[in-house]
Design an enzyme around this catalytic site. Structure first.
Site, short mmCIF file in Angstrom:
data_model
loop_
_atom_site.label_atom_id
_atom_site.label_comp_id
_atom_site.label_asym_id
_atom_site.label_seq_id
_atom_site.Cartn_x
_atom_site.Cartn_y
_atom_site.Cartn_z
N GLU A 119 8.12 52.39 -12.79
CA GLU A 119 8.50 51.53 -11.70
C GLU A 119 7.43 51.22 -10.64
O GLU A 119 7.27 50.64 -9.54
CB GLU A 119 9.66 52.31 -10.78
CG GLU A 119 9.08 53.46 -10.23
CD GLU A 119 9.25 54.61 -10.91
OE1 GLU A 119 9.20 55.65 -10.34
OE2 GLU A 119 9.30 54.54 -12.30
N ARG A 158 10.25 45.94 -0.10
CA ARG A 158 10.28 46.16 -1.69
C ARG A 158 11.41 47.25 -2.16
O ARG A 158 11.70 47.31 -3.14
CB ARG A 158 9.12 46.15 -2.44
CG ARG A 158 8.46 47.62 -2.26
CD ARG A 158 6.97 47.86 -2.47
NE ARG A 158 6.78 47.86 -3.83
CZ ARG A 158 6.64 49.15 -4.63
NH1 ARG A 158 6.74 50.34 -3.89
NH2 ARG A 158 6.51 48.93 -5.89
N GLU A 217 6.23 51.02 7.43
CA GLU A 217 6.46 52.17 6.67
C GLU A 217 5.43 53.19 7.07
O GLU A 217 6.05 54.41 7.02
CB GLU A 217 6.14 51.69 5.23
CG GLU A 217 6.21 53.06 4.14
CD GLU A 217 5.90 52.57 2.97
OE1 GLU A 217 6.36 53.15 1.77
OE2 GLU A 217 4.73 51.90 2.71
N ASN A 270 16.62 59.76 -6.71
CA ASN A 270 15.52 59.39 -5.82
C ASN A 270 15.92 57.82 -5.08
O ASN A 270 15.68 57.44 -4.00
CB ASN A 270 14.06 58.96 -6.98
CG ASN A 270 13.13 58.72 -6.32
OD1 ASN A 270 12.19 58.83 -6.78
ND2 ASN A 270 12.98 57.86 -5.27
N ASP A 316 4.90 60.73 -2.72
CA ASP A 316 4.21 59.93 -3.90
C ASP A 316 3.36 58.90 -3.40
O ASP A 316 3.63 57.86 -2.84
CB ASP A 316 5.03 59.45 -4.88
CG ASP A 316 6.15 58.71 -4.12
OD1 ASP A 316 6.67 58.95 -2.91
OD2 ASP A 316 6.92 57.53 -4.69
#
Length: 609
Positions: free
Chosen positions: A304, A184, A549, A228, A358
């Site tokens: 987002e 994504r 990830e 970012n 995050d």
């Protein structure tokens, strides 16, 4: 050998892919034995999950040709081969005519039109992007003025989420390439790019590594900061500032291929970023203690995030205001409900997103008040890197914006930070560094992988390094690598956080390995690298080459469902590029292993059913 690709693929999946996932894994219940018959009658017998998955990948990637040697590759060679020949290419992007629609695509925020933001000051870029989008009426180009961006402009931009242009090379008449994390995340990310670049440089992918570095410099020049990521909704925040360490590592590797004028241009941009972004007392500097914080200049809820991401906090305020969670979110976003407490929460949440962590309990609801160990270690590294670059390549000094920069000046900045870190972040009793809450004027005694980053930066004495390794590493090192934090207290309410225990991430591993090696902890470095790499290699062996990830490092498993899921864990036939910084961590981690450890990992291929 030549094969019938369609028929071989059909028969292989019918026999071995018993769960219908278009992959062959240890979860499938097939016979684990398949015979390939070539067009000339020759045969290739393949046994075992790992080799059958290799076969599936080779059949899928090929055009009717099959190399048996590729099917028989041992895991470490296979991983390296796929990254060089497939993964980096799959994750590469370029905003040219043939790819502009694909690069604009965004799973995180959709809109009726495809918006492309181009700096108004970049006349060459504007001309190019207007030219290549002329055939696409659904694309709207918006000229972006120079920063700083007003609240009114940011509000307008928020209604039109889109992609931010990167550097166009007029001589080549093409934009520079870059690598995305994967899944994504279909854009170029700030701190991801540094770790990805370490992997690219390990594979001597010069053009990609250079393109990403120059695209980062473009962001600092035209958008005011290393973003970012290059999406319009990230214009208000940066990420951990690895641009200067990236520049230093890249130039020292490829200096013979680059003129000194190239370094001078980028060194000037590095100094601008340091001074204008991170040393700005209005945003990122606690001037009274000479330490830095993360901070996002935006306001309100970051949009987002996935639907429902903030429900835990919103339901507390919804009850206060007597509305549903859905209505609270809508009314708060519209400005119909105002609440200073919720405003303050999102100030901290946005700052936490700039930290790259995050989200984590460590920084939840306190980040904007916190002088973080990780950030100040990176800032010290920036100061020492700039000092070293000036000393090595501009010994007479480096002139920029009317100031003569010398190595001594930058070493003095580093020394001042060193002293501040020792005063505010070092905890003598516990033998470690901790984050410091500048508002509460107290340390946050939270065990985190980030406490060890002074090892990477060279920001501690040998004695302190020994005490840190003793007090922190044993708590954090798990069967699958270094956990993001120590176990979280059951008293802490709220959703599970992906940057907390029991989850581990590539950047922490890479930085801590380097830090351990820097201070002479070779045994600990081998142990930590092996824990992480063996977990990933086992996943690739058992699950069709999978490289996602993040991992649960306690269970040694990629099967996680926390916050945003696990990007890269679901694919057909062959991983779609793996995941950027995890790819890099495997390549860098393998280089940290002993020959005996490598042999043990290769043996996994034949020990898997």
């Amino acid at each position: 050998m030549r094969i019938n690709k369609t028929e071989t693929l059909k028969n292989l999946l019918a026999q071995e892919d018993t769960d219908g996932s278009n992959t062959i894994t240890v979860d499938d219940q097939g016979p684990k034995r398949f015979v390939v018959t070539g067009e000339n009658g020759e045969t290739l017998e393949v046994k075992g999950t790992y080799y059958l998955a290799n076969l599936l990948q080779e059949v899928w990637l090929g055009n009717g040709g099959l190399n048996p040697d590729n099917v028989r590759m041992k895991p470490l060679e296979r991983i390296d081969y796929l990254m060089r020949t497939h993964y980096w290419c799959t994750l590469s992007r370029r905003m040219d005519a043939g790819n502009i629609l694909a690069t604009l695509a965004d799973e995180k925020r959709s809109s009726d039109k495809a918006y492309l933001y181009v700096p108004a000051a970049d006349s060459d870029g504007l001309e190019y992007y207007r030219r290549i989008t002329a055939a696409h009426p659904q694309i709207e180009i918006i000229e972006l003025p120079a920063p700083p961006f007003s609240d009114g402009l940011l509000a307008e931009i928020d209604e039109k989420p889109g992609l931010l242009a990167l550097k166009y090379d007029k001589a080549a008449d093409a934009p520079l390439p870059y690598v995305v994390p994967g899944g994504r995340f279909n854009e170029m990310y700030g701190w991801d790019s540094y770790f990805i670049a370490l992997g690219l440089m390990a594979h001597d992918q010069y053009d990609l590594a250079k393109g990403m570095l120059e695209n980062t410099a473009y962001q600092i020049k035209y958008y005011g900061k290393m973003l970012n990521a290059n999406r319009s909704y990230y214009l208000t925040r940066s990420q951990p500032p690895f641009y200067t360490p990236y520049l230093s590592a890249f130039y020292r590797r490829y200096a013979e291929r680059l003129p000194e004028s190239w370094l001078a241009e980028h060194l000037a941009i590095a100094i601008d970023e340091y001074q204008n972004v991170w040393m700005n007392p209005q945003t990122h500097l606690f001037a009274d203690i000479d330490l830095n914080r993360y901070f996002d200049e935006g306001r309100g809820r970051p949009k987002e995030t996935e639907p429902g991401h903030f429900n835990f906090i919103l339901q507390q305020y919804a009850a206060k205001h007597g509305v549903s969670v859905e209505e609270m979110e809508r009314a708060y976003d519209a400005g119909e409900i105002k609440d200073a407490g919720l405003d303050r929460y999102f100030v901290h949440d946005r700052a936490m997103r700039e930290s790259g962590h995050d989200t984590t309990t460590r920084l939840d609801d306190v980040c904007a008040d916190t002088a973080c160990v990780d950030l100040n270690a990176i800032m010290y590294r920036i100061e020492t890197d700039i000092a070293a670059l000036i000393a090595d390549y501009f010994p007479q000094g480096f002139a920029h914006n009317g100031t003569q920069h010398t190595a001594d000046i930058w070493q003095a900045k580093a020394k001042a930070r060193y002293d501040a870190v020792q005063q505010y972040l070092w905890n003598e009793a516990d033998g470690t560094f901790y984050d410091y809450n500048a508002a509460a004027k107290t340390q946050n005694r939270f065990v985190s992988a980030t406490n060890l980053l002074p090892l990477w930066a060279g920001l501690c004495s040998q004695e302190q390094a020994e005490r840190m390794v003793k007090s922190q590493l044993g708590t954090l090192l798990c069967a699958g690598g270094i956990a993001s934090t120590a176990p979280i207290s059951a008293e802490i309410r709220g959703p599970e956080r992906q940057w907390d225990y029991p989850y581990g991430w590539a950047p922490h591993q890479i930085l801590i390995w380097e830090g351990l090696q820097r201070y002479g902890f070779e045994r600990e470095m081998h142990e930590a690298a092996y824990a992480w790499v063996q977990m990933i290699v086992r996943a690739t062996v058992e699950y069709n080459g999978l490289i996602p990830e993040k991992f649960n490092v306690v269970k040694g498993s990629h099967k996680t469902d926390v916050e945003y899921g696990n990007v890269g864990a679901v694919f057909d036939y062959v991983p779609a590029g793996g995941f950027g910084w995890t790819n890099a961590s495997v390549i860098l981690g393998i280089a940290k292993l002993t020959d005996e450890q490598k042999a043990g990992l290769n043996a996994l291929a034949d020990s898997t059913p």
